[in-house]
Design a protein around this motif. Structure first.
Motif, short mmCIF file in Angstrom:
data_model
loop_
_atom_site.label_atom_id
_atom_site.label_comp_id
_atom_site.label_asym_id
_atom_site.label_seq_id
_atom_site.Cartn_x
_atom_site.Cartn_y
_atom_site.Cartn_z
N LYS A 40 0.84 -1.20 0.00
CA LYS A 40 0.00 0.00 0.00
C LYS A 40 0.87 1.24 0.00
O LYS A 40 0.50 2.28 0.53
CB LYS A 40 -0.92 -0.01 1.22
N ASP A 103 -10.28 -11.09 -1.22
CA ASP A 103 -9.40 -10.23 -2.03
C ASP A 103 -7.93 -10.47 -1.70
O ASP A 103 -7.09 -10.60 -2.59
CB ASP A 103 -9.77 -8.75 -1.83
N ARG A 128 -16.16 -12.08 0.83
CA ARG A 128 -16.21 -10.63 0.98
C ARG A 128 -16.99 -10.07 -0.21
O ARG A 128 -16.64 -10.39 -1.35
CB ARG A 128 -14.79 -10.07 1.01
MG MG Z 1 -7.70 -4.24 1.94
#
Ligand code: MG
Ligand code: ATP
Length: 190
Positions: A40, A103, A128
């Motif tokens: 990220k 995911d 999810r």
């Molecule tokens: Mg995430």
């Protein structure tokens, strides 16, 4: 264990953990907020202490839930292989289960030492909304896929809501809403 950025922790994380704990009769669920999430690096991640404290606030009332500082205190980018090795060292004889959303599970082969992960823990992939749950080619018996109550909540959506002045009540625990306000988090999400 359940790893995550938890920026912020939300009820989707908590329901997944609670459901898996019940289905697999786990003794404990340890939430492990990431240090620096290397996948990220394209966005600003809140300070580790803020994410850690929100995770503590959200889990404090559940006797089965706890929070580990392992990834935060190790420093540097977080690799799940290190997290699992640390937890093994801390909980010597315990069987480890790694809880992950659909995911994250689908990206597991981009993780460092992916093949070694399955020797250290049994993986549990949970449903999810918006993602397809499938075994991404993990060893037979190394992963279980389970359906959990669908909560279409993401931390990204929570951050965006806060930045627009929209409510996050009932998407995250009350104490987390108050902490976000107290620390003025997510006021300007890029
Ligand atoms: Mg995430
Ligand atoms: P972001 O939008 O910032 O990526 P996130 O909501 O995906 O945040 P993470 O901290 O990235 O939260 O996720 C930690 C773990 O929790 C991952 O394995 C993810 O798949 C899982 N997870 C997150 N939200 C849900 C949900 N609503 N239902 C089931 N699993 C979830």
């Amino acid at each position: 264990m359940m790893g995550g950025t938890f920026d912020p922790i939300h009820n989707g994380h908590l329901v997944a953990a609670s459901e898996v704990a019940s289905l697999f009769r786990l003794d404990e669920v340890v939430f492990v907020p990431t240090g620096q999430p290397w996948q990220k690096s394209d966005r600003k991640v809140s300070a580790a202490e803020d994410r850690y404290l929100m995770t503590v606030i959200a889990t404090a009332s559940n006797p089965q839930f706890s929070v580990s500082r392992s990834d935060i205190d190790r420093g540097g980018p977080t690799f799940t292989i290190d997290t699992l090795r640390d937890l093994h060292a801390e909980h010597g004889e315990a069987d480890l289960f790694f809880i992950t959303g659909a995911d994250a599970l689908s990206q597991i082969f981009s993780w460092r030492n992916a093949q070694d992960l399955f020797d250290l823990a049994h993986f549990i992939g949970v449903t999810r909304p918006g993602h397809t749950l499938a075994n991404p080619g993990l060893p037979e018996g190394g992963v279980s896929l389970v359906e959990v109550p669908a909560l279409a909540i993401s931390s990204s959506d929570c951050r965006e809501r806060v930045s627009k002045g929209e409510p996050v009540w009932y998407l995250v625990p009350d104490g987390v809403v108050r902490y976000i306000n107290k620390r003025a988090l997510y006021r300007d999400v890029g």
